[in-house]
Scaffold this motif. Structure first.
Motif, PDB file in Angstrom:
ATOM      1  N   ILE A 288       0.832  -1.211   0.000  1.00 53.79           N
ATOM      2  CA  ILE A 288       0.000   0.000   0.000  1.00 53.79           C
ATOM      3  C   ILE A 288       0.862   1.254   0.000  1.00 53.79           C
ATOM      4  O   ILE A 288       0.490   2.281  -0.582  1.00 53.79           O
ATOM      5  CB  ILE A 288      -0.956  -0.017   1.217  1.00 53.79           C
ATOM      6  N   GLU A 289       2.034   1.168   0.612  1.00 52.42           N
ATOM      7  CA  GLU A 289       2.928   2.327   0.694  1.00 52.42           C
ATOM      8  C   GLU A 289       3.343   2.848  -0.679  1.00 52.42           C
ATOM      9  O   GLU A 289       3.730   4.010  -0.816  1.00 52.42           O
ATOM     10  CB  GLU A 289       4.185   1.952   1.498  1.00 52.42           C
ATOM     11  N   ASN A 290       3.284   1.989  -1.700  1.00 58.27           N
ATOM     12  CA  ASN A 290       3.731   2.389  -3.043  1.00 58.27           C
ATOM     13  C   ASN A 290       2.624   2.984  -3.904  1.00 58.27           C
ATOM     14  O   ASN A 290       2.910   3.576  -4.954  1.00 58.27           O
ATOM     15  CB  ASN A 290       4.302   1.176  -3.789  1.00 58.27           C
ATOM     16  N   ARG A 291       1.388   2.834  -3.509  1.00 55.90           N
ATOM     17  CA  ARG A 291       0.291   3.150  -4.426  1.00 55.90           C
ATOM     18  C   ARG A 291       0.202   4.629  -4.786  1.00 55.90           C
ATOM     19  O   ARG A 291      -0.117   4.974  -5.918  1.00 55.90           O
ATOM     20  CB  ARG A 291      -1.031   2.639  -3.842  1.00 55.90           C
ATOM     21  N   HIS A 292       0.500   5.497  -3.837  1.00 57.07           N
ATOM     22  CA  HIS A 292       0.447   6.933  -4.147  1.00 57.07           C
ATOM     23  C   HIS A 292       1.505   7.306  -5.173  1.00 57.07           C
ATOM     24  O   HIS A 292       1.301   8.212  -5.995  1.00 57.07           O
ATOM     25  CB  HIS A 292       0.601   7.762  -2.860  1.00 57.07           C
ATOM     26  N   ILE A 293       2.636   6.594  -5.172  1.00 53.05           N
ATOM     27  CA  ILE A 293       3.707   6.843  -6.146  1.00 53.05           C
ATOM     28  C   ILE A 293       3.269   6.391  -7.535  1.00 53.05           C
ATOM     29  O   ILE A 293       3.435   7.118  -8.521  1.00 53.05           O
ATOM     30  CB  ILE A 293       4.992   6.102  -5.728  1.00 53.05           C
ATOM     31  N   ILE A 294       2.714   5.200  -7.604  1.00 55.05           N
ATOM     32  CA  ILE A 294       2.254   4.664  -8.889  1.00 55.05           C
ATOM     33  C   ILE A 294       1.160   5.539  -9.475  1.00 55.05           C
ATOM     34  O   ILE A 294       1.136   5.815 -10.677  1.00 55.05           O
ATOM     35  CB  ILE A 294       1.776   3.212  -8.707  1.00 55.05           C
ATOM     36  N   ARG A 295       0.250   6.008  -8.616  1.00 61.19           N
ATOM     37  CA  ARG A 295      -0.860   6.850  -9.110  1.00 61.19           C
ATOM     38  C   ARG A 295      -0.359   8.177  -9.672  1.00 61.19           C
ATOM     39  O   ARG A 295      -0.850   8.639 -10.712  1.00 61.19           O
ATOM     40  CB  ARG A 295      -1.884   7.075  -7.993  1.00 61.19           C
ATOM     41  N   VAL A 296       0.586   8.821  -8.998  1.00 64.01           N
ATOM     42  CA  VAL A 296       1.047  10.121  -9.497  1.00 64.01           C
ATOM     43  C   VAL A 296       1.798   9.946 -10.814  1.00 64.01           C
ATOM     44  O   VAL A 296       1.683  10.778 -11.726  1.00 64.01           O
ATOM     45  CB  VAL A 296       1.912  10.865  -8.450  1.00 64.01           C
ATOM     46  N   MET A 297       2.554   8.869 -10.954  1.00 69.30           N
ATOM     47  CA  MET A 297       3.259   8.619 -12.206  1.00 69.30           C
ATOM     48  C   MET A 297       2.278   8.334 -13.333  1.00 69.30           C
ATOM     49  O   MET A 297       2.428   8.853 -14.450  1.00 69.30           O
ATOM     50  CB  MET A 297       4.236   7.447 -12.031  1.00 69.30           C
ATOM     51  N   PHE A 298       1.284   7.505 -13.050  1.00 72.91           N
ATOM     52  CA  PHE A 298       0.287   7.159 -14.066  1.00 72.91           C
ATOM     53  C   PHE A 298      -0.458   8.415 -14.520  1.00 72.91           C
ATOM     54  O   PHE A 298      -0.641   8.637 -15.726  1.00 72.91           O
ATOM     55  CB  PHE A 298      -0.695   6.146 -13.494  1.00 72.91           C
ATOM     56  N   ASN A 299      -0.884   9.236 -13.587  1.00 77.85           N
ATOM     57  CA  ASN A 299      -1.666  10.422 -13.939  1.00 77.85           C
ATOM     58  C   ASN A 299      -0.835  11.498 -14.626  1.00 77.85           C
ATOM     59  O   ASN A 299      -1.360  12.233 -15.469  1.00 77.85           O
ATOM     60  CB  ASN A 299      -2.358  10.977 -12.687  1.00 77.85           C
ATOM     61  N   PHE A 300       0.447  11.579 -14.279  1.00 74.07           N
ATOM     62  CA  PHE A 300       1.296  12.521 -15.010  1.00 74.07           C
ATOM     63  C   PHE A 300       1.499  12.049 -16.443  1.00 74.07           C
ATOM     64  O   PHE A 300       1.461  12.848 -17.387  1.00 74.07           O
ATOM     65  CB  PHE A 300       2.644  12.707 -14.319  1.00 74.07           C
TER      66      PHE A 300
END
Length: 304
Positions: free
Chosen positions: A205-217
């Motif tokens: 779960i700790e990684n999900r905010h990182i993956i989301r910001v990369m995907f949305n950028f």
């Protein structure tokens, strides 16, 4: 009188022309040695040994030495040195020009990234999402900017605030914010050698905010017709998390198919009532992805 540099370069070129059909790879190794350890060249008491060793390094890596190729004795005789001197010296040369021959595990070490638990800011963030303020653009902007200041490396705040900006016609602010978030995310995950993680698992779960910001950028880049850089990010996300919980594989194929944005892609599978037609998306993906095996074939093979 020729310098060691000129003499060794001349000897390697001559050997390549006579014995290797003018292959230039040994010369490239020589230049790498010059750039990384010029003292080995300048201070060589027997330049012929350096020439022979660089050639031997190339032959050994490509399995062109020994029986059926050029033996160490033949190579040594050509340069007028002893075979055991060549095999002894190759370790020093390979450490510079072909490190993988000496330390294969050092270059292939698997790098997995798992972020720290950002409990304090994430708790405030989820409380905000459930609050009445979340419906008010001005109040939401103020709260989210405060959360970004509290922990600038918790990226769900960037992602949600950029959505507010987009919904209120502030595309430039949305882009600049997400670019900042993406750059901070990259600084967070790259290791000391500048390597992107081999594994950035969604399961943590700790990684999900990182993956989301990369995907949305990447989605913003796509929207702004920067397909090349969008694909770089989407491919990194897919390769570092082949389970692909974020759905990078779909947008990779969509971009190659000429779909203009993630919004256009989403409309393709809207069943008209606001629901997502997952079956239609899967059918489309498997029918279409086969056309782009050079781009996504490696992932398709994992699923076979």
């Amino acid at each position: 009188m020729m310098t060691n540099h000129d003499l060794i370069k001349h000897q390697i070129k001559k050997f390549c022309f006579e014995k290797l059909k003018n292959n230039q790879e040994p010369l490239e190794r020589f230049e790498k040695l010059v750039n990384s350890s010029s003292n080995m060249i300048e201070n060589a008491l027997k330049p012929e040994l350096i020439s022979a060793t660089i050639i031997f390094s190339y032959l050994r890596e490509h399995k062109l030495n020994g029986r059926g190729g050029i033996t160490t004795k033949q190579l040594a005789d050509y340069f007028g040195v002893k075979p055991q001197a060549v095999t002894s010296k190759v370790f020093d040369v390979d450490c510079i020009v072909n490190r993988s021959a000496i330390f294969p595990d050092d270059l292939k070490e698997h790098y997995e990234f798992i972020d720290i638990d950002r409990f304090e800011v994430s708790e405030e963030y989820y409380e905000f999402l459930e609050s009445l303020e979340a419906d008010d653009y001005k109040k939401s902007e103020k709260i989210l900017l405060k959360l970004i200041k509290l922990d600038p490396d918790f990226f769900d705040t960037y992602t949600v605030l950029h959505e507010y900006y987009l919904n209120n016609g502030k595309g430039t602010k949305a882009y600049n914010l997400m670019q900042k978030g993406y750059e901070r995310a990259m600084n967070l995950v790259l290791n000391k050698n500048g390597k992107f993680p081999d594994s950035l698992p969604w399961g943590f779960i700790e990684n999900r905010h990182i993956i989301r910001v990369m995907f949305n950028f990447a989605a913003l880049l796509w929207l702004n017709s920067d397909k090349k850089n969008a694909l770089v990010i989407f491919n990194r996300l897919l390769k570092s998390n082949p389970d692909d919980n974020i759905g990078a594989r779909y947008v990779i194929v969509a971009i190659h198919e000429g779909v203009k944005s993630i919004y256009e892609f989403e409309k393709m599978f809207d069943d008209g009532s606001g629901n997502w037609d997952w079956e239609a998306q899967e059918k489309w993906f498997w029918e279409t992805a086969s056309k782009y095996k050079s781009e996504i074939g490696w992932w398709l093979e994992l699923e076979e």
